[in-house]
Design a protein around this motif. Structure first.
Motif, mmCIF file in Angstrom:
data_model
loop_
_atom_site.group_PDB
_atom_site.id
_atom_site.type_symbol
_atom_site.label_atom_id
_atom_site.label_comp_id
_atom_site.label_asym_id
_atom_site.label_seq_id
_atom_site.Cartn_x
_atom_site.Cartn_y
_atom_site.Cartn_z
ATOM 1 N N LEU A 36 0.830 -1.201 0.000
ATOM 2 C CA LEU A 36 0.000 0.000 0.000
ATOM 3 C C LEU A 36 0.867 1.255 0.000
ATOM 4 N N CYS A 37 0.285 2.357 -0.430
ATOM 5 C CA CYS A 37 0.970 3.637 -0.253
ATOM 6 C C CYS A 37 0.857 4.006 1.227
ATOM 7 N N ARG A 38 1.638 4.972 1.657
ATOM 8 C CA ARG A 38 1.674 5.372 3.071
ATOM 9 C C ARG A 38 0.290 5.798 3.592
ATOM 10 N N ASN A 39 -0.444 6.570 2.792
ATOM 11 C CA ASN A 39 -1.766 7.043 3.230
ATOM 12 C C ASN A 39 -2.747 5.897 3.433
ATOM 13 N N HIS A 40 -2.764 4.948 2.494
ATOM 14 C CA HIS A 40 -3.684 3.820 2.637
ATOM 15 C C HIS A 40 -3.235 2.871 3.741
ATOM 16 N N HIS A 41 -1.932 2.761 3.949
ATOM 17 C CA HIS A 41 -1.431 1.940 5.054
ATOM 18 C C HIS A 41 -1.981 2.479 6.374
ATOM 19 N N LYS A 42 -1.883 3.771 6.561
ATOM 20 C CA LYS A 42 -2.387 4.406 7.785
ATOM 21 C C LYS A 42 -3.898 4.228 7.898
ATOM 22 N N ALA A 43 -4.616 4.405 6.789
ATOM 23 C CA ALA A 43 -6.083 4.300 6.801
ATOM 24 C C ALA A 43 -6.547 2.898 7.196
ATOM 25 N N THR A 44 -5.841 1.864 6.732
ATOM 26 C CA THR A 44 -6.269 0.493 7.024
ATOM 27 C C THR A 44 -6.021 0.088 8.471
ATOM 28 N N ASP A 45 -5.342 0.927 9.246
ATOM 29 C CA ASP A 45 -5.186 0.651 10.676
ATOM 30 C C ASP A 45 -6.510 0.811 11.420
ATOM 31 N N ASP A 46 -7.497 1.430 10.781
ATOM 32 C CA ASP A 46 -8.832 1.588 11.365
ATOM 33 C C ASP A 46 -9.591 0.273 11.209
ATOM 34 N N GLU A 47 -9.613 -0.528 12.266
ATOM 35 C CA GLU A 47 -10.216 -1.868 12.207
ATOM 36 C C GLU A 47 -11.729 -1.850 12.037
ATOM 37 N N VAL A 48 -12.376 -0.764 12.429
ATOM 38 C CA VAL A 48 -13.827 -0.666 12.274
ATOM 39 C C VAL A 48 -14.170 -0.605 10.785
ATOM 40 N N THR A 49 -13.423 0.188 10.049
ATOM 41 C CA THR A 49 -13.661 0.342 8.615
ATOM 42 C C THR A 49 -13.024 -0.778 7.808
ATOM 43 N N PHE A 50 -11.846 -1.217 8.239
ATOM 44 C CA PHE A 50 -11.076 -2.201 7.471
ATOM 45 C C PHE A 50 -10.886 -3.500 8.248
ATOM 46 N N SER A 51 -11.876 -4.366 8.179
ATOM 47 C CA SER A 51 -11.746 -5.709 8.747
ATOM 48 C C SER A 51 -10.768 -6.496 7.880
ATOM 49 N N ARG A 52 -10.372 -7.666 8.350
ATOM 50 C CA ARG A 52 -9.482 -8.507 7.533
ATOM 51 C C ARG A 52 -10.104 -8.742 6.167
ATOM 52 N N ARG A 53 -11.376 -9.076 6.147
ATOM 53 C CA ARG A 53 -12.060 -9.363 4.886
ATOM 54 C C ARG A 53 -12.047 -8.143 3.959
#
Length: 62
Positions: A36-53
């Motif tokens: 991922l790019c740096r911005n998307h890497h940071k964004a995916t740390d939000d587990e509510v929005t970004f589950s494993r699936r």
């Protein structure tokens, strides 16, 4: 633009989507990584929005 290699399920306890049932080998395995790019890497740390699936779906669509 630079890419970052990111874990889908966190490598360490307390990290996003950490799975205590994974072995250390599983945590480092290619199937648990996404580029991922740096911005998307940071964004995916939000587990509510970004589950494993959700992260896996994101990976498949890229």
């Amino acid at each position: 633009m630079f890419g970052e290699i990111c874990h889908i399920e966190a490598a360490e306890s307390g990290g996003p989507r950490y799975n205590s049932k994974q072995t250390d080998e599983d945590r480092r395995h290619y199937d648990n990584l996404i580029l991922l790019c740096r911005n998307h890497h940071k964004a995916t740390d939000d587990e509510v929005t970004f589950s494993r699936r959700k992260v896996e779906e994101y990976e498949e669509s890229a």
